[in-house]
Design a protein around this motif. Sequence first.
Motif, PDB file in Angstrom:
ATOM      1  N   LEU A  52      40.718  46.951  34.605  1.00 49.65           N
ATOM      2  CA  LEU A  52      40.251  45.598  34.305  1.00 49.65           C
ATOM      3  C   LEU A  52      38.998  45.210  35.091  1.00 49.65           C
ATOM      4  O   LEU A  52      38.037  44.697  34.512  1.00 49.65           O
ATOM      5  CB  LEU A  52      41.366  44.592  34.554  1.00 49.65           C
ATOM      6  CG  LEU A  52      41.124  43.180  34.047  1.00 49.65           C
ATOM      7  CD1 LEU A  52      40.901  43.176  32.543  1.00 49.65           C
ATOM      8  CD2 LEU A  52      42.306  42.298  34.394  1.00 49.65           C
ATOM      9  N   LEU A  53      38.969  45.443  36.390  1.00 51.89           N
ATOM     10  CA  LEU A  53      37.805  45.048  37.193  1.00 51.89           C
ATOM     11  C   LEU A  53      36.541  45.771  36.744  1.00 51.89           C
ATOM     12  O   LEU A  53      35.475  45.158  36.649  1.00 51.89           O
ATOM     13  CB  LEU A  53      38.063  45.309  38.669  1.00 51.89           C
ATOM     14  CG  LEU A  53      39.045  44.354  39.335  1.00 51.89           C
ATOM     15  CD1 LEU A  53      39.287  44.767  40.781  1.00 51.89           C
ATOM     16  CD2 LEU A  53      38.554  42.928  39.268  1.00 51.89           C
ATOM     17  N   ASN A  54      36.646  47.057  36.454  1.00 52.47           N
ATOM     18  CA  ASN A  54      35.472  47.817  36.007  1.00 52.47           C
ATOM     19  C   ASN A  54      34.983  47.332  34.645  1.00 52.47           C
ATOM     20  O   ASN A  54      33.780  47.193  34.424  1.00 52.47           O
ATOM     21  CB  ASN A  54      35.776  49.310  35.957  1.00 52.47           C
ATOM     22  CG  ASN A  54      35.912  49.907  37.334  1.00 52.47           C
ATOM     23  OD1 ASN A  54      35.304  49.428  38.292  1.00 52.47           O
ATOM     24  ND2 ASN A  54      36.708  50.945  37.453  1.00 52.47           N
ATOM     25  N   VAL A  55      35.900  47.072  33.730  1.00 55.95           N
ATOM     26  CA  VAL A  55      35.527  46.603  32.396  1.00 55.95           C
ATOM     27  C   VAL A  55      34.869  45.223  32.493  1.00 55.95           C
ATOM     28  O   VAL A  55      33.830  44.979  31.869  1.00 55.95           O
ATOM     29  CB  VAL A  55      36.751  46.574  31.453  1.00 55.95           C
ATOM     30  CG1 VAL A  55      36.442  45.858  30.154  1.00 55.95           C
ATOM     31  CG2 VAL A  55      37.236  47.990  31.177  1.00 55.95           C
ATOM     32  N   GLU A  56      35.443  44.330  33.290  1.00 51.30           N
ATOM     33  CA  GLU A  56      34.860  42.991  33.432  1.00 51.30           C
ATOM     34  C   GLU A  56      33.478  43.058  34.084  1.00 51.30           C
ATOM     35  O   GLU A  56      32.588  42.296  33.725  1.00 51.30           O
ATOM     36  CB  GLU A  56      35.801  42.086  34.212  1.00 51.30           C
ATOM     37  CG  GLU A  56      37.010  41.685  33.386  1.00 51.30           C
ATOM     38  CD  GLU A  56      37.936  40.714  34.091  1.00 51.30           C
ATOM     39  OE1 GLU A  56      37.808  40.523  35.322  1.00 51.30           O
ATOM     40  OE2 GLU A  56      38.800  40.148  33.406  1.00 51.30           O
ATOM     41  N   LYS A  57      33.286  43.962  35.008  1.00 52.68           N
ATOM     42  CA  LYS A  57      31.971  44.132  35.637  1.00 52.68           C
ATOM     43  C   LYS A  57      30.924  44.529  34.596  1.00 52.68           C
ATOM     44  O   LYS A  57      29.819  43.989  34.565  1.00 52.68           O
ATOM     45  CB  LYS A  57      32.051  45.195  36.732  1.00 52.68           C
ATOM     46  CG  LYS A  57      30.750  45.439  37.428  1.00 52.68           C
ATOM     47  CD  LYS A  57      30.892  46.518  38.487  1.00 52.68           C
ATOM     48  CE  LYS A  57      29.534  46.855  39.072  1.00 52.68           C
ATOM     49  NZ  LYS A  57      29.607  47.965  40.003  1.00 52.68           N
ATOM     50  N   VAL A  58      31.277  45.443  33.702  1.00 53.82           N
ATOM     51  CA  VAL A  58      30.350  45.877  32.659  1.00 53.82           C
ATOM     52  C   VAL A  58      30.063  44.737  31.689  1.00 53.82           C
ATOM     53  O   VAL A  58      28.921  44.536  31.277  1.00 53.82           O
ATOM     54  CB  VAL A  58      30.896  47.122  31.921  1.00 53.82           C
ATOM     55  CG1 VAL A  58      30.033  47.480  30.737  1.00 53.82           C
ATOM     56  CG2 VAL A  58      30.998  48.298  32.884  1.00 53.82           C
ATOM     57  N   ILE A  59      31.083  43.964  31.340  1.00 52.87           N
ATOM     58  CA  ILE A  59      30.885  42.818  30.445  1.00 52.87           C
ATOM     59  C   ILE A  59      29.897  41.833  31.073  1.00 52.87           C
ATOM     60  O   ILE A  59      28.973  41.356  30.407  1.00 52.87           O
ATOM     61  CB  ILE A  59      32.216  42.121  30.116  1.00 52.87           C
ATOM     62  CG1 ILE A  59      33.093  43.034  29.257  1.00 52.87           C
ATOM     63  CG2 ILE A  59      31.980  40.790  29.398  1.00 52.87           C
ATOM     64  CD1 ILE A  59      34.503  42.523  29.067  1.00 52.87           C
TER      65      ILE A  59
END
Length: 69
Positions: A52-59
């Motif tokens: 989740l943290l990595n995906v939100e960072k990319v978003i």
Amino acid sequence: MIQHFQFKPIFENRVLPGWIVSFYYKQQPYKAEYKKDGEIQWIGAKPTDEELLNVEKVIHEYMLFHVYD
């Protein structure tokens, strides 16, 4: 890696900020509301807690590039 990232304004007049984002991650479709303060509210399924943290960072990076550029 996020693929097929798309975003569109929530409101037609575009005066009020807020966007719906959609994308594929690990061949799974995801959809979320990206609010003006950067909060991401997931619509339906969301990535696992570990991802989740990595995906939100990319978003956040994509939105900075596309919307706030």
